[in-house]
Design a protein around this motif. Structure first.
Motif, PDB file in Angstrom:
ATOM      1  N   THR A  53       1.711 -14.481   5.786  1.00  0.00           N
ATOM      2  CA  THR A  53       3.149 -15.089   5.234  1.00  0.00           C
ATOM      3  C   THR A  53       3.342 -16.231   6.315  1.00  0.00           C
ATOM      4  O   THR A  53       2.676 -16.383   7.513  1.00  0.00           O
ATOM      5  N   VAL A  54       4.265 -17.149   6.048  1.00  0.00           N
ATOM      6  CA  VAL A  54       4.495 -18.304   6.649  1.00  0.00           C
ATOM      7  C   VAL A  54       5.411 -17.729   7.925  1.00  0.00           C
ATOM      8  O   VAL A  54       5.232 -18.536   9.267  1.00  0.00           O
ATOM      9  N   GLN A  55       5.899 -16.782   7.886  1.00  0.00           N
ATOM     10  CA  GLN A  55       6.776 -16.341   9.175  1.00  0.00           C
ATOM     11  C   GLN A  55       5.939 -15.686   9.948  1.00  0.00           C
ATOM     12  O   GLN A  55       6.056 -16.113  11.314  1.00  0.00           O
ATOM     13  N   ALA A  56       4.887 -15.124   9.552  1.00  0.00           N
ATOM     14  CA  ALA A  56       3.755 -14.635  10.754  1.00  0.00           C
ATOM     15  C   ALA A  56       3.090 -15.962  11.183  1.00  0.00           C
ATOM     16  O   ALA A  56       2.690 -15.919  12.428  1.00  0.00           O
ATOM     17  N   GLN A  57       2.768 -16.829  10.414  1.00  0.00           N
ATOM     18  CA  GLN A  57       2.285 -18.178  11.182  1.00  0.00           C
ATOM     19  C   GLN A  57       3.053 -18.727  12.023  1.00  0.00           C
ATOM     20  O   GLN A  57       2.637 -19.292  13.179  1.00  0.00           O
ATOM     21  N   ALA A  58       4.307 -18.902  11.872  1.00  0.00           N
ATOM     22  CA  ALA A  58       5.285 -19.437  12.734  1.00  0.00           C
ATOM     23  C   ALA A  58       5.357 -18.683  14.235  1.00  0.00           C
ATOM     24  O   ALA A  58       5.442 -19.406  15.051  1.00  0.00           O
ATOM     25  N   LEU A  59       4.969 -17.224  14.006  1.00  0.00           N
ATOM     26  CA  LEU A  59       4.826 -16.502  15.129  1.00  0.00           C
ATOM     27  C   LEU A  59       3.676 -16.999  16.061  1.00  0.00           C
ATOM     28  O   LEU A  59       3.775 -16.954  17.243  1.00  0.00           O
ATOM     29  N   LEU A  60       2.790 -17.110  15.397  1.00  0.00           N
ATOM     30  CA  LEU A  60       1.274 -17.695  16.045  1.00  0.00           C
ATOM     31  C   LEU A  60       1.646 -19.200  16.721  1.00  0.00           C
ATOM     32  O   LEU A  60       1.464 -19.306  17.832  1.00  0.00           O
ATOM     33  N   GLU A  61       2.209 -19.985  16.008  1.00  0.00           N
ATOM     34  CA  GLU A  61       2.362 -21.586  16.526  1.00  0.00           C
ATOM     35  C   GLU A  61       3.546 -21.378  17.616  1.00  0.00           C
ATOM     36  O   GLU A  61       3.467 -22.269  18.263  1.00  0.00           O
ATOM     37  N   SER A  62       4.532 -20.628  17.596  1.00  0.00           N
ATOM     38  CA  SER A  62       5.186 -20.656  18.727  1.00  0.00           C
ATOM     39  C   SER A  62       4.830 -20.198  19.957  1.00  0.00           C
ATOM     40  O   SER A  62       5.320 -20.044  20.958  1.00  0.00           O
ATOM     41  N   GLY A  63       3.650 -19.393  19.926  1.00  0.00           N
ATOM     42  CA  GLY A  63       2.949 -18.597  21.150  1.00  0.00           C
ATOM     43  C   GLY A  63       3.638 -17.628  21.242  1.00  0.00           C
ATOM     44  O   GLY A  63       3.105 -16.883  22.396  1.00  0.00           O
ATOM     45  N   TRP A  64       4.494 -17.126  20.559  1.00  0.00           N
ATOM     46  CA  TRP A  64       5.266 -15.403  20.850  1.00  0.00           C
ATOM     47  C   TRP A  64       3.891 -14.500  20.471  1.00  0.00           C
ATOM     48  O   TRP A  64       4.055 -13.583  21.279  1.00  0.00           O
ATOM     49  N   ALA A  65       3.039 -14.631  19.481  1.00  0.00           N
ATOM     50  CA  ALA A  65       2.145 -13.712  19.317  1.00  0.00           C
ATOM     51  C   ALA A  65       0.927 -14.485  19.560  1.00  0.00           C
ATOM     52  O   ALA A  65       0.624 -15.576  19.203  1.00  0.00           O
ATOM     53  N   ARG A  66      -0.380 -13.518  19.543  1.00  0.00           N
ATOM     54  CA  ARG A  66      -1.647 -13.968  19.207  1.00  0.00           C
ATOM     55  C   ARG A  66      -2.362 -13.845  18.062  1.00  0.00           C
ATOM     56  O   ARG A  66      -1.829 -12.578  17.516  1.00  0.00           O
ATOM     57  N   GLU A  67      -3.399 -14.464  17.788  1.00  0.00           N
ATOM     58  CA  GLU A  67      -4.259 -14.014  16.416  1.00  0.00           C
ATOM     59  C   GLU A  67      -5.386 -13.196  16.497  1.00  0.00           C
ATOM     60  O   GLU A  67      -6.061 -13.040  17.461  1.00  0.00           O
ATOM     61  N   LEU A 107       4.290   0.764  20.935  1.00  0.00           N
ATOM     62  CA  LEU A 107       3.678   0.159  19.992  1.00  0.00           C
ATOM     63  C   LEU A 107       4.554   0.116  18.840  1.00  0.00           C
ATOM     64  O   LEU A 107       5.051   0.948  18.514  1.00  0.00           O
ATOM     65  N   VAL A 108       4.968  -1.178  18.369  1.00  0.00           N
ATOM     66  CA  VAL A 108       5.726  -1.156  17.041  1.00  0.00           C
ATOM     67  C   VAL A 108       4.649  -2.028  16.063  1.00  0.00           C
ATOM     68  O   VAL A 108       4.213  -3.033  16.394  1.00  0.00           O
ATOM     69  N   ALA A 109       4.492  -1.579  14.863  1.00  0.00           N
ATOM     70  CA  ALA A 109       3.349  -2.005  13.947  1.00  0.00           C
ATOM     71  C   ALA A 109       4.001  -2.252  12.568  1.00  0.00           C
ATOM     72  O   ALA A 109       4.926  -1.394  12.137  1.00  0.00           O
ATOM     73  N   CYS A 110       3.773  -3.344  11.811  1.00  0.00           N
ATOM     74  CA  CYS A 110       4.287  -3.687  10.569  1.00  0.00           C
ATOM     75  C   CYS A 110       3.071  -4.098   9.835  1.00  0.00           C
ATOM     76  O   CYS A 110       2.334  -4.752   9.919  1.00  0.00           O
ATOM     77  N   TRP A 111       2.911  -3.292   8.507  1.00  0.00           N
ATOM     78  CA  TRP A 111       2.115  -3.539   7.715  1.00  0.00           C
ATOM     79  C   TRP A 111       2.417  -4.466   6.425  1.00  0.00           C
ATOM     80  O   TRP A 111       3.290  -3.926   5.711  1.00  0.00           O
ATOM     81  N   LEU A 144       1.443  -7.240  13.546  1.00  0.00           N
ATOM     82  CA  LEU A 144       1.962  -7.692  12.330  1.00  0.00           C
ATOM     83  C   LEU A 144       0.573  -7.830  11.456  1.00  0.00           C
ATOM     84  O   LEU A 144      -0.110  -8.880  11.848  1.00  0.00           O
ATOM     85  N   GLY A 145       0.395  -6.881  10.795  1.00  0.00           N
ATOM     86  CA  GLY A 145      -0.992  -6.906   9.996  1.00  0.00           C
ATOM     87  C   GLY A 145      -0.770  -7.017   8.418  1.00  0.00           C
ATOM     88  O   GLY A 145       0.365  -6.547   7.949  1.00  0.00           O
ATOM     89  N   SER A 146      -1.568  -7.727   7.960  1.00  0.00           N
ATOM     90  CA  SER A 146      -1.683  -8.151   6.423  1.00  0.00           C
ATOM     91  C   SER A 146      -3.121  -8.366   5.998  1.00  0.00           C
ATOM     92  O   SER A 146      -3.872  -8.877   6.808  1.00  0.00           O
ATOM     93  N   VAL A 147      -3.381  -8.150   4.696  1.00  0.00           N
ATOM     94  CA  VAL A 147      -4.609  -8.962   4.132  1.00  0.00           C
ATOM     95  C   VAL A 147      -4.600 -10.204   3.979  1.00  0.00           C
ATOM     96  O   VAL A 147      -5.522 -11.079   3.780  1.00  0.00           O
ATOM     97  N   SER A 148      -3.156 -10.564   3.663  1.00  0.00           N
ATOM     98  CA  SER A 148      -2.628 -12.230   3.417  1.00  0.00           C
ATOM     99  C   SER A 148      -1.929 -12.527   4.903  1.00  0.00           C
ATOM    100  O   SER A 148      -2.163 -11.720   5.791  1.00  0.00           O
TER     101      SER A 148
END
Length: 767
Positions: free
Chosen positions: A400-414, A356-360, A394-398
């Motif tokens: 980022t646009v980069q995190a949203q791009a990971l979701l839209e590309s299908g690379w990660a799940r919400e 596991l690699v995690a970034c807050w 990848l976690g945050s209370v907010s």
């Protein structure tokens, strides 16, 4: 023999010297052949060639070099060790990447100079990651290795494995193995993970997909998730203690009272990974967040690994000091621990069997490396997840646009909580804009409107109040009191500030005092405030609320950054990122000078403003407990509305859609080439993808903040200001752009072209 005594037929004969064997040009040989000497130096008989990466700055030297391995170093010069090697006239540090039987080099090989240490500090996995990061950011391997491996500390390296204390040799049980205060042998960590406390509910229970994510971690899978954390202040299910007399401003004895929800959730994800028999790595923005994570891991049953006791996790931060940092690095390298937490450099930590690699809080600026090749911890961990097959979080209370791009590309799940759960956990948010306060007349223009004053007064009855101020200092920006012209230094033309009450004006750039200042326009000597800092805000609040304790938290504050405050009534003035955690949560929060947070121009201005506001609002009690957040000022409508609705995901989605329409990152791959005009033009001209349709600029840019611009007072006006050229290509051509830029920089260093150039891929700002 002299020349007169020589025979005539010997007159043209060259006298010979004592024969000295020479090094072979190539080292290929049949198996079992003995090593050949180089002078009086015996060469290793098995795998005599070492492929070494040297600590060299020029871009065209970003390659491996072959050296002969002396027989005396044959056992120690293994892949991953530090060595010294001769390169030209100098002795250079380096790392052995591999040993080989022969070399492709046609010239003469020289032997390694010295073995610095037999510790294999560069593992194959980290070496591959560093090479990938260097290629991704058009950098050099040596630059990334400087970020990845901490400086050697000989005493820490020579210390016995497992610390100075003797580690026990048996594990009493699953619960005992991970209980805080009990030292368990490292090999038992994976097999005897501490059992979860049944009295405490799972921190992932409120999230859609949270339980499934933990299930995949336990099962050894590699899920990838972007997690929007709920606001929360302390551990759930842990009874609160009544405050002791005189302990309001001290850290609570029970660490659970200062642990936020996000840290508990990350600790639970780490525990699930370790239960599955793998290691975990968590990267956090600063040392305060590392402290939060350490407390959460202790609550989860893991003990810290130190020099005097064995444990299950280590901290990797620069604040620890050279010796403790290197000792923690070695503990992870040797497999003594499987859990590593730390700041951005910990993204390269040599965790064994990484699962596991995690970034807050990836929106924090501290996660972006300010040194070449400027990697971001989020991208480093994403690359590492792919290389090593580890889960990614990848976690945050907010968001980022980069995190949203990971979701839209299908690379990660919400992974996010339903709206009804969010409403129950979030405080009430109000935006005190000029429209909202129009009924108050002239009082609406006050920095602390009457509505905000009443809210603070009522909240102080039940607990502390947080006041977030965008700027530190007393009066960081001042202007002429008569004509409102900005006040500048007469020496370097930098902005003037007032460092404290009654203090003379001072330059923010060069520090020169300007006690005899007068306005260049109207020659008036009076000054007025343009921007108000945290120091002046605390002074004003102290007069507005007499008898209430007012404390300032910030890097430049007299008391520094405060970590934890007690539950008693107090006003806490903090700059963004320095907000302390309140035991029991804040009763209210004021976000002052909101207009300043979105006033300047930039791609990430609105995103950063929302992130700072949500980070502070997440420390406030829920609406059902009476918690409220007041945003004071006319900020941009986009982040303001997102804060009121507590909708960072929707804001990031709209931002990404706009950037996609305008071909802005992260919808495209962008490279910023900054420096002297001729040098920038030469570098860009060698990039095949840089044509008229993909290139913007060059345009002049100001130099780094805090330095006078070229051509200003005291500088040579003939010097041209630096320029910047932007190259943007589709994402599918991003790797090709990085390769072409790297090749162009190699040509530049080989030809020794003049001027200065900085190349940065995926810059946060390009405006």
């Amino acid at each position: 023999m002299t020349s007169q005594d020589a025979a005539p037929e010997d007159a043209g004969e060259q006298l010979t010297l004592i024969p000295v064997p020479q090094a072979p040009a190539r080292t290929g040989r049949a198996p079992g052949r003995t090593a050949r000497p180089v002078g009086a130096l015996e060469i290793a008989s098995d795998l005599p060639v070492a492929r070494v990466v040297l600590d060299l700055v020029p871009h065209h030297l970003d390659q491996t070099f072959d050296y002969l391995v002396p027989a005396s170093m044959a056992a120690g010069a293994q892949p991953g060790v530090r060595v010294k090697a001769r390169f030209g006239p100098q002795e250079v540090d380096g790392y052995v990447l591999a040993r080989a039987a022969s070399s492709d080099h046609d010239g003469r090989l020289v032997p390694l100079k010295r073995l610095v240490s037999a510790e294999q500090v560069l593992t194959p996995q980290v070496a591959a990651l560093c090479r990938t990061v260097a290629d991704h950011y058009a950098g050099t391997l040596s630059d990334v290795l400087r970020l990845a491996i901490p400086p050697r500390h000989a005493r820490a390296e020579a210390a016995p494995s497992g610390g100075e204390a003797d580690a026990p040799t048996e594990v009493q049980g699953a619960a005992d193995a991970g209980a805080p205060g009990d030292a368990a042998p490292p090999a038992a960590v994976a097999e005897h993970a501490p059992a979860p406390d049944p009295a405490r509910p799972s921190a992932w229970a409120p999230y859609r997909g949270g339980a499934a994510f933990l299930h995949h971690l336990v099962g050894g899978s590699a899920p990838r998730a972007v997690w929007t954390a709920l606001p929360g202040r302390v551990a759930e299910g842990v009874p609160a203690q009544a405050p002791r007399a005189g302990a309001a401003d001290k850290e609570p004895e029970d660490p659970a009272q200062a642990v936020q929800h996000w840290a508990l959730a990350l600790a639970e994800a780490v525990r699930a990974t370790v239960t599955g028999g793998r290691g975990a790595l968590v990267v956090l923005p600063d040392a305060r967040d590392v402290d939060q994570m350490a407390r959460a891991l202790e609550l989860a049953g893991y003990a810290p690994h130190t020099a005097r006791r064995t444990g299950q996790f280590v901290r990797l931060t620069a604040d620890e000091g050279p010796s403790p940092r290197y000792r923690s690095f070695l503990a992870a390298l040797r497999g003594e621990v499987r859990i590593v937490i730390g700041t951005r450099a910990a993204a390269f930590a040599p965790v064994q069997d990484l699962g596991l690699v995690a970034c807050w809080n990836d929106g924090e600026e501290t996660l972006a490396e300010p040194r070449s090749p400027y990697p971001h911890a989020r991208e480093v961990l994403a690359l590492r997840s792919e290389l090593e097959g580890a889960a990614f979080l990848l976690g945050s209370v907010s968001r980022t646009v980069q995190a949203q791009a990971l979701l839209e590309s299908g690379w990660a799940r919400e992974v996010a909580a339903p709206r009804e759960v969010l409403r129950a956990r979030a405080p009430r948010v109000r935006a005190l804009t000029s429209v909202e306060l129009a009924a108050e007349g002239a009082a609406a223009a006050a920095r602390l409107p009457s509505a905000a004053w009443r809210a603070v007064r009522d909240a102080l009855v039940s607990g502390p109040v947080l006041v977030q101020v965008p700027r530190a200092g007393y009066l960081p920006v001042v202007a002429c009191a008569r004509c409102r012209t900005a006040a500048h230094c007469g020496t370097c033309h930098g902005p003037l500030m007032l460092p404290g009450p009654g203090a003379p004006p001072q330059c923010a750039w060069c520090g020169a005092l300007a006690g005899a200042w007068s306005c260049d326009e109207c020659h008036w000597t009076g000054l007025r405030s343009v921007r108000v800092g945290s120091g002046r805000t605390a002074e004003e609040l102290g007069r507005a609320f007499p008898g209430v304790a007012v404390r300032v938290s910030g890097a430049s504050a007299p008391g520094g950054v405060i970590s934890v405050v007690g539950p008693r009534p107090a006003v806490i003035v903090a700059t963004p990122g320095a907000e302390p955690v309140a035991e029991g949560g804040y009763a209210a929060a004021l976000l002052l000078d909101a207009a300043l947070s979105t006033a300047h121009v930039g791609l990430a201005v609105a995103q950063d403003a929302l992130h700072r506001w949500l980070a502070a609002a997440g420390l406030v009690r829920s609406a059902r407990e009476g918690g409220q957040v007041l945003l004071v000022g006319d900020a941009a409508p986009g982040p303001t509305n997102a804060l009121v609705r507590w909708d960072p995901a929707g804001f990031a989605d709209r931002e990404l859609a706009e950037r996609r329409e305008l071909d802005l990152p992260p919808a495209v791959r962008v490279a910023a080439v900054t420096g002297d005009r001729q040098a920038v033009e030469a570098v860009v001209a060698r990039v095949g993808l840089a044509d008229a349709s993909t290139t913007l600029g060059p345009v002049e840019v100001p130099e780094a903040a805090g330095r006078p611009a070229r051509g200003g007072a005291g500088r040579d006006p003939s010097l041209q200001p630096p320029v910047r050229t932007i190259v943007r290509v589709p994402l599918r051509e991003g790797r090709l752009l990085a390769r072409e830029l790297s090749a162009s920089l190699a040509v530049r260093s080989a030809k020794r072209e003049g001027g200065s150039v900085r190349v940065q891929l995926d810059p946060k700002e390009m405006l």
